[in-house]
Design an enzyme around this catalytic site. Structure first.
Site, mmCIF file in Angstrom:
data_model
loop_
_atom_site.group_PDB
_atom_site.id
_atom_site.type_symbol
_atom_site.label_atom_id
_atom_site.label_comp_id
_atom_site.label_asym_id
_atom_site.label_seq_id
_atom_site.Cartn_x
_atom_site.Cartn_y
_atom_site.Cartn_z
ATOM 1 N N LYS A 1 0.838 -1.203 0.000
ATOM 2 C CA LYS A 1 0.000 0.000 0.000
ATOM 3 C C LYS A 1 0.880 1.264 0.000
ATOM 4 O O LYS A 1 0.606 2.232 -0.708
ATOM 5 C CB LYS A 1 -0.929 -0.015 1.217
ATOM 6 N N GLN B 1 -4.667 -1.297 9.702
ATOM 7 C CA GLN B 1 -4.608 -2.622 9.071
ATOM 8 C C GLN B 1 -5.187 -3.681 10.003
ATOM 9 O O GLN B 1 -4.860 -3.715 11.193
ATOM 10 C CB GLN B 1 -3.134 -2.943 8.737
ATOM 11 N N ASP C 1 -11.471 3.209 4.868
ATOM 12 C CA ASP C 1 -12.054 1.905 4.561
ATOM 13 C C ASP C 1 -13.568 1.895 4.790
ATOM 14 O O ASP C 1 -14.207 0.848 4.670
ATOM 15 C CB ASP C 1 -11.369 0.804 5.390
#
Ligand code: NDP
Length: 286
Positions: free
Chosen positions: A52, A96, A119
């Site tokens: 990422k 994460q 997210d």
């Protein structure tokens, strides 16, 4: 069968995002900023976070990484989130998953500023998604919708089945398909005779997290099959939830795994960062 080549779609999208990031920088005098928080030392998470960060650098997005050791106090994650919420150069935050105990993802959902929720997982973001006022949708299902759009696969009026009901994939996947006027059924581990549902569907999005569980017999002829699953086998090889090699001559279109949904998840992380950054900086100008 059309190969739904997520790698190629992601490449195309990432080039567009890079040029939109350049325009963002000229307009606002700074780069979109993503903070990536890694709690603990899960080796797979280290790899995901690494890719990422690389993708951000290539797109011109400023990524900063924050590591929390699993021996640190739970309060330290809370105070990091508060710091990132206030940081003017951070437009988007990714924590994460999975995160190790005693840390709890719930505190992320409660503390993270929804305007920086890359997210789309905070309670506010999920409520917005379900009520038709979304800011950004979770990266993976958004990536699936982008693949369908790229290949001109119209979902309106189609029967869609989503296998899996997690907050990060299954549920938002169902909502995004419904937003495009598909008739959606969500299946899960307690669904009896699962294949009776998947065999009826025009579009099946599989996110069960079970290596090579689904084959040709689970899908009707000419179905569109999206495989979200990704697994590393003992041999080191990667595979999905679907036995892709069986689908030729049966499905009308399918994503491979690897090379399908995975690359789109990263592309959509960049897109969501840019979208959140644009919303935040535009609000400041008002
Ligand atoms: P979860 O484990 O959180 O959820 C799995 C879902 O599948 C659950 O709802 C579960 O049902 C359901 N399920 C499990 N077994 C069966 C079964 N035998 N029959 C029917 N349903 C079943 O996983 P995630 O949603 O986070 O991820 C799913 C997969 O997608 C994983 O392989 C993951 O690695 C992959 N993934 C890939 C991404 C990418 O970028 N390619 C990104 C995110 C995830 P129940 O609720 O009843 O337990």
């Amino acid at each position: 069968m059309i190969l739904l080549d997520g790698k190629a779609v992601a490449k195309d999208r990432r080039a567009k995002i890079k040029s939109e990031v350049d325009s963002f920088k000229s307009k606002f005098g700074k780069a979109p900023g993503l903070a990536v928080v890694l709690v603990g030392d899960d080796p797979a998470s280290q790899v995901y976070v690494g890719s990422k960060e690389k993708a951000c650098a290539k797109a011109g997005i400023l990524s900063q990484r924050f590591d929390i050791d699993k021996t640190q106090n739970v309060e330290e994650l809370d105070s990091l989130l508060n710091h990132l919420n206030a940081d003017q150069d951070v437009h988007a935050v990714l924590v994460q998953i999975p995160i190790p105990k005693p840390f709890e993802y719930r505190s992320v959902l409660e503390l993270l500023d929804p305007r920086k929720d890359v997210d789309g997982l905070t309670y506010d973001s999920m409520g917005r998604l379900w009520s038709g006022h979304k800011s950004v949708a979770p990266c993976t299902p958004r990536g699936v919708m982008e693949i369908l759009k790229y290949y001109d696969i119209n979902v309106a009026g189609k029967k869609a089945v989503v296998v899996g009901r997690s907050n990060i994939v299954g549920k938002p996947m169902a909502q995004l398909l419904m937003d495009e006027n598909a008739t959606v059924t969500v299946c899960h581990s307690k669904t009896p005779s699962l294949e009776e549902y998947t065999r009826e569907a025009d579009i099946v999005a599989v996110a069960a997290g079970k290596p090579r569980m689904f084959g040709k017999e689970d899908f009707k002829k000419d179905a569109v099959v999206i495989d979200v699953g990704i697994h590393r086998l003992d041999s080191g090889k990667l595979c999905g939830d679907v036995r892709f090699e069986e689908l030729g001559g049966h499905a009308s279109a399918a994503t491979p795994a690897p090379g399908g949904v995975g690359p789109m998840t990263i592309a959509m992380l960049l897109q969501n960062t840019l979208d959140l950054a644009t919303a935040i900086e535009t609000r400041k100008l008002k």
